[in-house]
Write a protein that holds these residues in place. Structure first.
Motif, PDB file in Angstrom:
ATOM      1  N   LEU A 172      45.664  30.985  50.552  1.00  0.00           N
ATOM      2  CA  LEU A 172      45.741  30.597  49.145  1.00  0.00           C
ATOM      3  C   LEU A 172      46.536  29.303  48.997  1.00  0.00           C
ATOM      4  O   LEU A 172      47.642  29.177  49.537  1.00  0.00           O
ATOM      5  N   VAL A 174      47.366  26.467  45.797  1.00  0.00           N
ATOM      6  CA  VAL A 174      47.155  26.002  44.430  1.00  0.00           C
ATOM      7  C   VAL A 174      47.547  24.532  44.340  1.00  0.00           C
ATOM      8  O   VAL A 174      48.209  23.985  45.229  1.00  0.00           O
ATOM      9  N   GLU A 184      45.320  28.988  38.754  1.00  0.00           N
ATOM     10  CA  GLU A 184      44.724  29.051  40.089  1.00  0.00           C
ATOM     11  C   GLU A 184      45.325  30.199  40.889  1.00  0.00           C
ATOM     12  O   GLU A 184      44.624  30.871  41.662  1.00  0.00           O
ATOM     13  N   TYR A 185      46.621  30.426  40.722  1.00  0.00           N
ATOM     14  CA  TYR A 185      47.294  31.526  41.421  1.00  0.00           C
ATOM     15  C   TYR A 185      46.695  32.876  41.034  1.00  0.00           C
ATOM     16  O   TYR A 185      46.636  33.799  41.850  1.00  0.00           O
ATOM     17  N   TYR A 188      42.140  32.431  42.121  1.00  0.00           N
ATOM     18  CA  TYR A 188      41.632  32.279  43.481  1.00  0.00           C
ATOM     19  C   TYR A 188      41.631  33.572  44.296  1.00  0.00           C
ATOM     20  O   TYR A 188      40.683  33.829  45.050  1.00  0.00           O
ATOM     21  N   ASP A 233      39.379  22.384  38.507  1.00  0.00           N
ATOM     22  CA  ASP A 233      39.534  23.138  39.753  1.00  0.00           C
ATOM     23  C   ASP A 233      38.934  24.531  39.621  1.00  0.00           C
ATOM     24  O   ASP A 233      38.271  25.028  40.539  1.00  0.00           O
ATOM     25  N   CYS A 234      39.177  25.185  38.489  1.00  0.00           N
ATOM     26  CA  CYS A 234      38.644  26.532  38.263  1.00  0.00           C
ATOM     27  C   CYS A 234      37.119  26.513  38.208  1.00  0.00           C
ATOM     28  O   CYS A 234      36.458  27.421  38.739  1.00  0.00           O
ATOM     29  N   PHE A 237      35.886  26.113  41.727  1.00  0.00           N
ATOM     30  CA  PHE A 237      35.995  27.399  42.414  1.00  0.00           C
ATOM     31  C   PHE A 237      34.817  28.294  42.048  1.00  0.00           C
ATOM     32  O   PHE A 237      34.180  28.900  42.919  1.00  0.00           O
ATOM     33  N   TRP A 238      34.525  28.370  40.770  1.00  0.00           N
ATOM     34  CA  TRP A 238      33.429  29.209  40.303  1.00  0.00           C
ATOM     35  C   TRP A 238      32.096  28.760  40.911  1.00  0.00           C
ATOM     36  O   TRP A 238      31.317  29.591  41.402  1.00  0.00           O
ATOM     37  N   GLU A 241      32.111  29.655  44.764  1.00  0.00           N
ATOM     38  CA  GLU A 241      32.292  31.029  45.223  1.00  0.00           C
ATOM     39  C   GLU A 241      31.435  32.060  44.493  1.00  0.00           C
ATOM     40  O   GLU A 241      31.367  33.209  44.934  1.00  0.00           O
ATOM     41  N   CYS A 253      35.710  36.991  36.681  1.00  0.00           N
ATOM     42  CA  CYS A 253      36.036  35.614  37.076  1.00  0.00           C
ATOM     43  C   CYS A 253      35.387  34.611  36.130  1.00  0.00           C
ATOM     44  O   CYS A 253      36.009  33.614  35.743  1.00  0.00           O
TER      45      CYS A 253
END
Length: 334
Positions: A172, A174, A184-185, A188, A233-234, A237-238, A241, A253
């Motif tokens: 992990l 961030v 993010e913490y 993720y 960033d989020c 990530f989406w 992932e 999510c």
């Protein structure tokens, strides 16, 4: 003796608070099972000498780490790398714990093997000392994240205790030198969550209302670009992932990311009234549409729907609404 819980305490110029924060964890009955990692993030006040005093007095429980200033996220990243406890929690240097409930937490997790522990927490307003419990309204017990997700509201960093190995194994990391890294913490690790323990008592006391805080209404707009970077960033990530996340976990999510996007919109709509802020709203709106059309459509609701379709008059009406709302919500700020 191996430690049950590692508590990382990010500290940047927290001299006026640190002697309230740390002693509440350093009491008989807790010392053998706690690893308290005090991370001085380049403080320029006398935070570090105060941290060193705790290390000298409790050498088997406390260790101090000093580093160049890298922001809150950098202290979390560093803490994860060096933590040795079975579980991992972040307590900011200007906040504090409920000592009795920290005892209860250690007792309740001692013989458990879970990925995530969720407790309520207290928001404590600096000016009024008003305490507001933030509850999750779920019965205590162990759940799979899949069964829990449909009824779980957005988790806060203050509510979370992770299994350390899960964070370390999945590396992990961030964003550093940026506010709002807590999003993010929280987000993720969700894709790795299987077994969750819900508890019904607050451990964390979150101090609200200091002028330095990034969530201070006067600072949120100033730091809007940092918040936007976290939101991007989020979204990344989406997009990277989502194919690997299934079921209710995937829906959770996605809702989390959408809420962060909507918060970015609201930052522009709560800013001082002016045509330039409407332009910023529209620039962000266009950036989101270009980046992810599906998320863009899912955000076409509420005040965003109104401002997207209206002009300066629609923007004014929404702005006035937020002014009234903010006065009621942020009365506890200095």
């Amino acid at each position: 003796m191996s430690k049950l819980l590692s508590i990382v305490v990010p500290s940047y110029n927290t001299s006026q608070y640190i002697e309230e924060c740390i002693p509440k964890m350093l009491v008989d009955g807790l010392l053998d099972e706690l690893e308290i990692i005090l991370i001085d993030d380049g403080s320029v006040d006398d935070t570090l000498p105060k941290l060193r005093r705790f290390e000298r007095k409790y050498p088997n429980t406390v260790r101090v780490v000093t580093k160049e200033n890298g922001g809150h996220g950098s202290t979390i990243n560093y803490g994860i790398k060096i933590a040795t406890g079975k579980y991992f929690k972040v307590i900011d240097g200007d906040d504090w714990v409920n000592t009795a409930n920290l005892f209860r937490l250690l007792t309740d997790v001692r013989n458990e093997e879970v990925d995530l522990i969720i407790n309520p927490y207290m928001r404590v307003y600096e000016g009024t000392q008003k305490h507001i419990p933030i509850m999750y309204n779920l019965p205590s017990g162990i759940y799979s994240f899949e069964e829990l997700a449909p009824n779980l509201s957005e988790i806060s960093i203050h509510a979370i205790t992770y299994r350390t190995q899960l964070l370390q194994k999945n590396e992990l990391h961030v964003r550093e030198k940026c506010y709002y890294d807590d999003a993010e913490y929280v987000l993720y690790p969700l894709m790795y969550m299987e077994k969750v323990l819900i508890l019904d008592y607050p451990v964390y006391n979150y101090r609200v209302g200091t002028v330095e805080q990034s969530i201070n209404p006067q600072k949120v707009y100033k730091n809007r670009d940092m918040h936007k970077q976290i939101v991007l960033d989020c979204i990344n990530f989406w997009n990277e992932e989502r194919e690997f996340i299934i079921g209710n976990k995937k829906n959770y999510c996605k809702k989390f990311v959408i809420k962060k996007i909507m918060t970015q919109y609201s930052i522009y709509l709560k800013a001082p009234f002016g045509r330039e802020h409407l332009i910023e709203f529209r620039e962000w709106d266009a950036q989101l549409r270009e980046k992810d059309k599906a998320l863009y459509k899912l955000c076409d609701k509420s005040v965003v729907w109104v401002v997207r379709r209206g002009g300066i008059v629609a923007y004014l009406l929404v702005w006035l609404f937020f002014q009234v709302y903010q006065r009621s919500v942020h009365r506890g700020w200095n």
